[in-house]
Write a protein that holds these residues in place. Sequence first.
Motif, short mmCIF file in Angstrom:
data_model
loop_
_atom_site.label_atom_id
_atom_site.label_comp_id
_atom_site.label_asym_id
_atom_site.label_seq_id
_atom_site.Cartn_x
_atom_site.Cartn_y
_atom_site.Cartn_z
N LEU A 76 -28.59 27.96 -18.89
CA LEU A 76 -28.57 27.98 -17.43
C LEU A 76 -29.98 27.91 -16.83
O LEU A 76 -30.18 27.32 -15.76
CB LEU A 76 -27.84 29.23 -16.94
CG LEU A 76 -26.32 29.13 -17.09
CD1 LEU A 76 -25.67 30.51 -17.04
CD2 LEU A 76 -25.73 28.23 -16.02
N ILE A 77 -30.97 28.48 -17.49
CA ILE A 77 -32.35 28.36 -17.01
C ILE A 77 -32.97 27.06 -17.51
O ILE A 77 -33.50 26.27 -16.72
CB ILE A 77 -33.20 29.56 -17.46
CG1 ILE A 77 -32.63 30.87 -16.91
CG2 ILE A 77 -34.65 29.37 -17.00
CD1 ILE A 77 -32.66 31.01 -15.41
N ALA A 78 -32.92 26.81 -18.82
CA ALA A 78 -33.51 25.58 -19.39
C ALA A 78 -32.72 25.16 -20.63
O ALA A 78 -32.26 26.02 -21.40
CB ALA A 78 -34.97 25.80 -19.76
N GLY A 79 -32.60 23.87 -20.81
CA GLY A 79 -31.94 23.37 -22.02
C GLY A 79 -32.82 23.58 -23.24
O GLY A 79 -32.41 24.21 -24.23
N LEU A 80 -34.04 23.08 -23.18
CA LEU A 80 -35.02 23.24 -24.26
C LEU A 80 -36.26 23.93 -23.71
O LEU A 80 -36.86 23.46 -22.75
CB LEU A 80 -35.39 21.87 -24.84
CG LEU A 80 -36.59 21.82 -25.80
CD1 LEU A 80 -36.33 22.68 -27.03
CD2 LEU A 80 -36.89 20.37 -26.21
N ASN A 81 -36.62 25.05 -24.32
CA ASN A 81 -37.88 25.72 -23.99
C ASN A 81 -38.86 25.42 -25.12
O ASN A 81 -38.75 25.96 -26.21
CB ASN A 81 -37.66 27.23 -23.85
CG ASN A 81 -38.87 27.94 -23.28
OD1 ASN A 81 -39.51 27.46 -22.35
ND2 ASN A 81 -39.20 29.10 -23.84
N GLU A 82 -39.81 24.53 -24.84
CA GLU A 82 -40.72 24.03 -25.88
C GLU A 82 -41.70 25.11 -26.33
O GLU A 82 -41.77 26.20 -25.78
CB GLU A 82 -41.48 22.82 -25.36
CG GLU A 82 -40.74 21.50 -25.53
CD GLU A 82 -40.78 21.00 -26.97
OE1 GLU A 82 -41.35 21.70 -27.83
OE2 GLU A 82 -40.26 19.90 -27.23
N THR A 83 -42.48 24.77 -27.36
CA THR A 83 -43.41 25.72 -27.98
C THR A 83 -44.34 26.36 -26.97
O THR A 83 -44.64 27.55 -27.04
CB THR A 83 -44.24 25.01 -29.07
OG1 THR A 83 -43.36 24.39 -30.00
CG2 THR A 83 -45.11 26.01 -29.81
N SER A 84 -44.80 25.59 -26.01
CA SER A 84 -45.72 26.12 -24.98
C SER A 84 -44.97 26.74 -23.81
O SER A 84 -45.59 27.30 -22.90
CB SER A 84 -46.62 25.00 -24.46
OG SER A 84 -45.83 23.95 -23.90
#
Length: 251
Positions: A76-84
């Motif tokens: 709901l907040i983000a699909g993918l939360n990347e390394t950074s």
Amino acid sequence: GQGHCITGFTLTAGSNYTGLFRYIQKEGEVYNLSVRGVLEAESTHSGLGLIAGCNYGIISNSYADGDINGGSEAGLIAGLNETSGVITNCIASGTIYGSHLIGGIAGNNQGSITNCTNHSNVNTIASSNDINLSSIDVEATLTDILTTENAASVTDIGGIAGTNDGLIRACVNDGAVGYQHVGYNIGGIAGSQTGFVEGCTNYGLVFGRKEAGGIVGQMEPNSVVQYTEDTLQKLDRELDVMQGLLDKTYN
């Protein structure tokens, strides 16, 4: 965000990484923003979030309330939360379901998620857990049909993150996660994880077919505990030393 709320937000994914922001880059920062809406996707689409499809930057003190239906790698907040990527002090509520990598806050966390709370129900809808009968060989034996490989392809479902390769700290989930007897790697905080989970609490019910847990469904890599001797072995060794000293005394 400045405390503003976007309501009535409706999106239909036409490609991967769909959200109010498709990408939040490393320099991007979203603060104090609320988004209420609906995101619909096909099963082939991934990277779905009401605030961000993919986050490289910072999402802080923000709120997402709504429904995400279909696809994979969805939160709901983000699909993918990347390394950074950093997601902190955020709250999610509503419902979300899909096939793989589904979480209340983020579908796939490779960065950090801290001090977040999920109230949403994650993959609790039966229609999202249909078994694909085309994958079953009608000439197969009963044993083959009952193998896990022929079950519904629903994997990596978590209250906070579907899968976690990064850090999840001080997060709380009180939404229900999973559907009875369906899905692998189902967890109250993370469905599967190879990263770090610290100081998290789950109050929600967790359902699944295999590898289901209150905090983490499946934790990898497997931990190996090695020791040179246990307590009894130490005691036996010390008794031998004591016996030697007694022998010397008597002699």
